[in-house]
Every structure is written in C-alpha cells, then in structure tokens.
Design an enzyme around this catalytic site. Structure first.
Site, short mmCIF file in Angstrom:
data_model
loop_
_atom_site.label_atom_id
_atom_site.label_comp_id
_atom_site.label_asym_id
_atom_site.label_seq_id
_atom_site.Cartn_x
_atom_site.Cartn_y
_atom_site.Cartn_z
CE LYS A 1 28.04 -16.51 -6.11
NZ LYS A 1 27.34 -17.17 -7.22
CD1 TRP B 1 34.26 -25.11 1.44
CD2 TRP B 1 36.42 -25.39 0.92
NE1 TRP B 1 34.34 -25.92 0.33
CE2 TRP B 1 35.64 -26.11 -0.01
CE3 TRP B 1 37.81 -25.41 0.79
CZ2 TRP B 1 36.20 -26.84 -1.05
CZ3 TRP B 1 38.37 -26.15 -0.25
CH2 TRP B 1 37.56 -26.86 -1.15
CD GLU C 1 27.15 -21.86 -16.59
OE1 GLU C 1 26.57 -21.48 -15.55
OE2 GLU C 1 28.38 -22.08 -16.63
CG ASN D 1 39.02 -16.68 3.65
OD1 ASN D 1 39.41 -17.72 3.17
ND2 ASN D 1 38.20 -15.86 3.02
N GLY D 2 42.12 -18.29 4.11
CA GLY D 2 43.30 -18.35 3.26
C GLY D 2 44.18 -19.53 3.61
CB CYS E 1 36.70 -19.17 5.06
SG CYS E 1 37.66 -20.68 4.90
NE ARG F 1 33.24 -15.56 1.98
CZ ARG F 1 33.73 -14.68 1.13
NH1 ARG F 1 32.94 -13.81 0.56
NH2 ARG F 1 35.02 -14.67 0.84
CE LYS G 1 25.26 -22.24 -12.96
NZ LYS G 1 26.68 -22.53 -13.03
CD GLU H 1 28.51 -24.98 -10.47
OE1 GLU H 1 29.49 -24.28 -10.18
OE2 GLU H 1 27.47 -24.51 -10.96
CG HIS I 1 34.98 -36.58 -33.91
ND1 HIS I 1 35.70 -37.14 -34.94
CD2 HIS I 1 34.25 -35.58 -34.47
CE1 HIS I 1 35.44 -36.51 -36.06
NE2 HIS I 1 34.56 -35.55 -35.81
#
Length: 615
Positions: free
Chosen positions: A610, A75, A488, A101-102, A2, A27, A492, A495, A511
């Site tokens: 973010k 969000w 990583e 926000n929260g 947010c 964000r 990426k 995402e 395995h």
C-alpha cells in the site's frame, strides 16, 4: 512496505502486537514475526506466510506471556521470503533484537567489516547486518543501546524505520526513522509503536510522529525525548490528537476492504469538498491555495509528480487545469523525475500527489523541486504524513483510511481536490465567468449522488465480469478526460486479478493495438456523450469490424454505442470535466468482481504494498 508494531507497558503484549500486525496487512508482505520478552529472555517466532500462520506457529512454539514485544510483516527486499529472512532478527549475542522497514544500501560493506571482526550471519538481509552493527558499536564504544543506535545509523546509507530492544534493558524500546513512517502511541503507563496509528487506536488517540533522522528511547515511566540522529540535539516532542476512529478501518459488513472503499466514494467525495465548496455562495475556500494564490497565478507552469493511481489522477488534472484555468501542466512519474535532471525554476509550482503521503519516489521529487526553488503543494490523504510536512502547503483529501492495496476512493478524492483547485484558479484569474464557475460548483456538488446511482449497476457489472473473467488480455480505451480513466481501469485489473491489460487513448488504437483485436479480446471503451463522442463511436465500429468484444461505459440513454457493443454499463450524465469521477466506478467494480471470481486476494494482491516507502 512492511509493517512495524511494538508494545511496552502493563498489558499482555502478544495479543496487542498480533492484532496490530493484522491491521497492517494492507501494507503488503510475505512473512511475519514477533519477538516477546517474557521476564527473563526473548522468545522469537517468525514464518513465511500470513499473520494467521504466525499466530498458529507462536501458539505452538513459545510462551505468550510478557508485556514487551515487537512484531513485523516483511516485504522481501534482501533475501527471498522464508523463515530465516523474516524479521525480527537477533544480534550475534542474542541480547539485541530488531525490526526494520526500509533498505540499508551499504549493508554489504558493513557486513564484510563485521565478518572480519568475528560476526556471523544466518540470513541474507540488510537488517541482520544493522542489528550486529548496533551491537558492535554498543560493545566497542561501551555505550547504552540508544547511543549505539545513533552511532550506527550515522554509518548507514539508506532508509529505515526501526525498533530495537535489549533483553538486559526490558523497560525500553529504541526507535528511529528515515524515509519510512513511524508513530508512537502514548497511553497511560504504556507506549505503542507502529507504522501508522491503526494498531493502537482502541488504546489511545495520542500519537507522536517521528520526523526523518529522528530517534527516541521509549521508556516506561519516562517522558519521551526525541533526538536528532546526526547531532544528538533535542527535537520538539509534539503529541497530536488522532481524529480517526477504529470503525473506519474495519470492513463494516463488506466482504473486502476494496468493495467497502468503492462504496464509500459518495461520502468520501462529499467529505473532500465539505467546507471548501460553497455552491450557493459561489465560493471555493481552500486555505492552502488562498494563502499562496499569487504563487499559482504567476506560475509559468504546474508540474504534477506522482506514482501509480495518483499519477493517473494527475493526468486527469492536466486536462482540467489546462482546459479550465489555462495553466500549462506537465505530469511526471515521480520515480523518473529526479533522475532525468529536470529543468525546475522558482516560477514553477509542483503538485505532489500521494494517498499515503509516504511514497518514497514522490518524497524524493519534492526534495529536488524544493532545492531548485519551486513552490511545492501536497495532495495526500494521511494527516501528519511526511509529504504533508515536507511540502510548503497542501490539501488533504479527507477520504478516510484506505486499507485495500488497490486505490479506489483515493483516485476520486484526489481528482475532486484537484478540480477544486483548478476551478478556484480559473475564477481568480478571470479565465472563467462567474456564471460558468457557479454552474461547475453546482454540478460538482451533485457528483456524490451520481456516484451512488452508478454503484447501482453493480449486479449488472457482476454479470459482465462473469463473461470476461477468463480473458488473458484486455484493452481499455478513452479520449480526453477519460483517457487517464482507461489507464486506471487497466491498472486496477492488472493489480488484483493478474490479467494483462493496457489502457490507450482511443485514437491511438489504430497505431498499433488494433493488431491485437480478435474475437478473444475484450475492449472496454469509455464513450460518454460529452467529449469527442462521434470519434469514439468510430473507434467502436473499428473494433466491431475485427470481432472484438466491446464493453461500453456510456451515458444514460445512449443508443449509438449500445447498438454496436456487446455490453454497456451506464453512468449518469455530467460535465465532461467531471466525468472521470463517474466513469471510473464501473471499471473499479469490474476489476473487483473479476478478481473475486478468480479467487484472488483482493485486498492484498501479490507483490504489491500500500505504501511504497523504498525507491
């Protein structure tokens, strides 16, 4: 998550708040709204979708005149993303309006109490409950808005950054913080409120950052006084001078922030070690380590806590610390750390890593570590962030603003800081010889130039991306220092392109994951000359035997993998411990190009934010 923006002053507020919301789009959000006081009443408009949709709607729905406004990008947590659940929210009377926000964890019990007292609710949000609780307190206790906010916040459980105003008191905005960041920009006869400083950089470089459980009444022609929410005590009002420039948060000619930030890595790495790495003198100078050297040298172990990309940087650091400094390291997901009742003592050093410095899970892990007597060292990018303030000591990465949601330069600069720490401890403990130490410093100093060289493969990487953009699944393999790079690389791709991808240690392929390999499966293999190269070549041969498509990340001049792989992408040669700083570059570019080719929103991938400021 947010974004919060507010303005009170002498200028037209709407364009300032709208542009501020655009600056905070990185964000992550799914709806947006603005409340504007036009001199007689509050004009509110909000919508599911982007800030551009809000701008269109506002231009057709409301008068844009007024010098007080608050805006929000949401969000979704409580209630689906739609116009009704979007912020801002009115109180029942229509006098008060809030952005938040929260998460208010006990909102349902408060809501039921308010319903008994005649309050009604239009949305499914916890935020509408909070503004009506504030109104109820204000009326029943016969107090001013600031006091009502304070009393109400002492009744809620959860996290918040809020801005509230009352149309009957249009010369003030009340703000408060617990767990979510909030900055106040101080101008000449005007104030700005935002989740970070980016919305007000062109107007003022003076900022106040609220600490947890602090609130302030931002009032025209008055000095800001900050109070503790719990006991109403006055807190210190510290105005800091911001160093960030507006130019750092614009795209600068690049199509996307992510691409800009990938290309900023040579300078970002250089800025990270500037003033710390003195190769000619054979010195690493880091105040946060120098001042607490004994804590590190006498530690039984180092525990690294982080989330997402920062966790991967921590995994690289595990190899670096243990191999170079011979210090035992454990790397923990911050989100799991606090809930598994970990054994922590005053002989432990905890390193907390976060790009934003506001990651809620990492902050919770820090608090737990401190409660158990551990020494906590922070590695983050944002100056003045909560993690920077909550840790005993730390080091900034100095990467500059990272706007793209998918971290790139955060990863390489975090590894750079952690490498500097490991090298310093290796030298100070006597584990590493002076000559080896000098050699590592010289090689680290060469990394920015080698990253620049790796970036020159961009056109070739684009051609590889074109061949695999329609893949449904991808496998990433690496060994040793480059196993975390495989994780990583897979993250990426997931995402920003939404292609399913998994990273594995190369030796683990047989395995289980080898069952997935067929002619439809691209396998990205990090196979640099240093570090178990022959073993990785054997893994590549196993993939080839099962008709998998092989894309090798190899050292310049490689012949063995090149003779087997369908494609190779070369990176310059360096020491094995420093290789993740180079091998990650082509994987970042591959993910970027695949996402662009698929017409995905590279800088704002769906469902992601973010700065994750709720657990």
């Amino acid at each position: 998550m947010c974004g919060i923006v507010g303005y009170i002053g002498k200028r037209e507020a709407f364009p300032i708040v709208l542009e501020g919301l655009k600056r905070l789009e990185y964000r992550g959000y799914d709806s947006a709204g603005i409340a504007l006081y036009d001199g007689s009443d509050i004009k509110l408009t909000k919508t599911k979708g982007k800030v551009s949709d809000l701008e269109t709607k506002a231009n057709s729905e409301i008068s844009l005149k007024g010098s007080l406004a608050i805006g929000h990008t949401r969000w979704a947590t409580h209630g689906v993303p739609n116009d009704v659940n979007s912020h801002p929210h009115y109180s029942n009377s229509g006098d008060l309006v809030i952005i938040h926000n929260g998460i208010i964890e006990n909102y349902e019990s408060i809501k039921q109490e308010l319903i008994k007292r005649g309050y009604t609710f239009k949305s499914d949000t916890d935020t509408e409950v909070l503004i009506n609780l504030i109104e109820y307190v204000k009326i029943s206790e016969k107090v001013k808005l600031g006091k009502a906010v304070q009393i109400a916040l002492n009744q809620v459980i959860g996290a918040y950054a809020i801005a509230v105003f009352d149309k009957n008191k249009p010369n003030e905005i009340v703000v408060a913080k617990l767990g979510s960041p909030l900055a106040i920009g101080v101008g000449e006869d005007e104030f700005f409120i935002a989740s970070d400083a980016s919305p007000f950089l062109e107007y003022t470089k003076k900022a106040i950052y609220l600490e947890d459980e602090e609130m302030a009444v931002v009032r025209l022609n008055k000095e800001i006084k900050i109070r503790k929410i719990k006991n109403d005590e006055l807190a210190e009002t510290y105005i800091q001078e911001l160093q960030i420039n507006l130019e750092q948060i614009v795209k600068g000619g690049y199509e996307h922030f992510m691409l800009k930030e990938i290309y900023e890595q040579p300078n970002a790495i250089k800025d990270t070690y500037r003033g710390r790495l003195l190769a000619k003198e054979g010195i690493i100078r880091m105040a946060g380590i120098d001042d607490h050297l004994e804590k590190f040298l006498n530690a039984n172990r180092v525990i690294i806590v982080a989330c997402g990309t920062s966790w991967h940087a921590g995994l690289v650091a595990e190899y670096i610390f243990e191999n170079l400094a011979r210090i035992p390291v454990e790397v923990e997901y911050a989100s799991e750390f606090r809930y598994r009742n970990p054994v922590i003592t005053n002989k432990d050093v905890v390193i907390a890593i976060s790009q934003s410095g506001e990651t809620a899970d990492t902050l919770a892990a820090i608090k737990l570590a401190k409660q158990n007597g551990a020494f906590v060292f922070g590695v983050c990018n944002v100056v003045g962030s909560t993690i920077a303030r909550e840790t005993h000591a730390g080091a900034y990465t100095h990467a500059g603003p990272e706007i793209g949601v998918a971290s790139t330069k955060a990863f390489t600069t975090q590894i750079t800081v952690l490498t500097l720490i490991a090298l310093k401890l290796a030298k100070e403990s006597g584990i590493m010889s002076k000559s080896d130490f000098q050699y590592y410093l010289q090689e680290l100093e060469l990394i920015p130039g080698k990253v620049e060289k790796a970036l020159k493969s961009d056109k070739h990487i684009l051609e590889v991306a074109k061949k695999y953009k329609d893949s449904k699944n991808c496998l990433y393999l690496g060994r040793g220092y480059n196993f975390p790079v495989a994780l990583e690389g897979a993250l990426k791709l997931k995402e920003i392109s939404y292609i399913h991808a998994e990273g594995y240690p190369a030796a683990e392929m047989k395995h289980g994951p080898i069952a997935l390999i067929d002619e439809q499966m691209p396998v990205f293999v990090i196979a640099t000359k240093k570090g178990h190269y022959e073993k990785v070549v054997s893994n590549v041969q196993e993939i080839k035997a099962r008709k998998g498509k092989i894309i090798g990340i190899v050292t310049e001049g490689d012949k063995d993998v090149k003779s087997i792989a369908d494609h190779v992408i070369e990176v310059p040669e360096t020491l094995e411990a420093l290789s993740p700083l180079l091998t990650t570059i082509p994987l970042q570019l591959l993910s970027y190009h695949i996402a662009v080719l698929l017409n995905k929103n590279v800088d704002q991938p769906r469902n992601l934010a973010k700065s994750v400021t709720v657990e």
